[in-house]
Design a protein around this motif. Structure first.
Motif, short mmCIF file in Angstrom:
data_model
loop_
_atom_site.label_atom_id
_atom_site.label_comp_id
_atom_site.label_asym_id
_atom_site.label_seq_id
_atom_site.Cartn_x
_atom_site.Cartn_y
_atom_site.Cartn_z
N ILE A 156 3.26 -51.28 -59.11
CA ILE A 156 3.65 -52.86 -59.60
C ILE A 156 5.04 -52.97 -60.23
O ILE A 156 5.13 -53.70 -60.34
N ALA A 157 5.76 -51.45 -60.32
CA ALA A 157 7.17 -52.11 -61.74
C ALA A 157 8.47 -52.25 -60.10
O ALA A 157 8.94 -52.89 -60.04
N LEU A 158 7.72 -52.24 -58.49
CA LEU A 158 8.04 -52.18 -57.42
C LEU A 158 8.12 -53.72 -57.59
O LEU A 158 8.87 -54.70 -56.64
N ALA A 159 6.95 -54.14 -57.31
CA ALA A 159 6.01 -55.84 -57.45
C ALA A 159 7.39 -56.71 -58.34
O ALA A 159 7.61 -57.63 -58.20
N GLY A 160 7.64 -55.87 -59.34
CA GLY A 160 8.17 -57.28 -59.80
C GLY A 160 9.49 -56.71 -60.14
O GLY A 160 10.27 -57.95 -60.22
N TRP A 161 10.23 -55.69 -60.19
CA TRP A 161 11.83 -55.32 -59.02
C TRP A 161 11.98 -56.40 -58.17
O TRP A 161 12.70 -57.66 -57.93
#
Length: 310
Positions: free
Chosen positions: A243-248
């Protein structure tokens, strides 16, 4: 159950029991409107996807899309539960927590449940048709997973993977509702949501693990048993990273990061608090995932608002 308390009953004096007319109660229970936590958990990835698309577009969140997904999630959660209860009616009759459900208890016939299933599906279809063609086709593709899910617990100890595929599908819906296509952030969000769903449904499955073992139903709760907490650390860590990678990859900023960190902290709190031998504790921790999901959503919505205001 080994914790001294039996499984938490499926229906416990909720608003359906208090306020709904008698003839409607069995159908509302079939749709799980007496216990809407599942509808919320189906809805939240949809809302995440809408909000993440807004972040990427630099626009305010589309509140029309949020409203449509709200209606659609509750309708399709009800349809999915009705289908699940039709398929599992014999198994449900043998499990303490589920034997009072409308079909095994004789309150609703299989044919009546089938008709109710069609009605709910039509509501979901009416909502789906409000979106663009790509989103409509993406939504229809989810039916394959939804139909297959009830059978998985008979053949694999990983039915939660299939549930994750189904319950996370909304992460693939909000993005194309905005862009009429799927991009990397939506796929990463979907993968992260799948890991989240496997984790929280493992917690939920611990309520029934003794009954499940007796009647031959498989689940990750039975597979993990005393290794549940380490496996939750793995699953929730994967969810957090993805999810962090999705946001980034969507270009999210500080507000997203704050909501994301609070979401991650909530998942850590769940693992610390969980007692797999206490069904009441399992249910409370499981239900808290609605709050976790809404915390992350708030960060996404605020991030989109900040970007739109620049």
């Amino acid at each position: 159950m080994t914790g001294g308390a039996g499984p938490v009953p499926d229906s416990t004096g909720n608003w359906v029991d208090r306020l709904a007319p008698g003839w409607a109660r069995p159908y509302l229970r079939l749709a799980r409107l007496d216990r809407p936590i599942g509808s919320w958990l189906l809805l939240i990835p949809c809302w995440w996807s809408v909000a993440l698309a807004a972040v990427h577009a630099g626009e305010q969140v589309n509140f029309r899309h949020l409203a449509l997904f709200f209606i659609g999630a509750f309708a399709m959660r009800g349809a999915g539960c009705t289908w699940n209860d039709i398929v599992d009616r014999d198994l449900d009759a043998r499990v303490e927590r589920t034997r009072s459900r409308p079909i095994p208890s004789g309150q609703v016939t299989v044919s009546a449940a089938g008709a109710f299933l069609v009605l709910q599906a039509l509501v979901g279809l009416a909502v789906l048709l409000q979106f663009n063609r790509f989103t409509i086709l993406t939504g229809l593709a989810s039916l394959v997973v939804v139909v297959a899910y009830p059978f998985m617990k008979r053949v694999t100890y990983w039915p939660q993977i299939v549930l994750g595929l189904a319950f996370s599908w909304g992460a693939l819906m909000g993005w194309p509702a905005t862009f009429a296509r799927l991009d990397l952030p939506a796929y990463l969000l979907y993968a992260g949501a799948i890991c989240w769903v496997i984790g929280y449904d493992t917690i939920y499955a611990h309520q029934d693990r003794e009954d499940d073992a007796l009647i031959g139903i498989k689940s990750t709760a039975l597979l993990f048993r005393e290794r549940t907490k380490p496996m939750l650390v793995l699953l929730y860590s994967l969810a957090v990273v993805l999810i962090a990678l999705a946001g980034w990859s969507a270009g999210a900023g500080f507000a997203f990061a704050v909501g994301f960190l609070a979401f991650a902290a909530h998942l850590a709190w769940q693992i610390a608090r969980l007692d797999i031998d206490d069904p009441v504790n399992c249910l409370v921790v499981f239900k808290s995932n609605r709050d976790a999901g809404l915390i992350l959503l708030a960060g996404m919505v605020l991030d989109a608002a900040v970007r739109a205001g620049r």
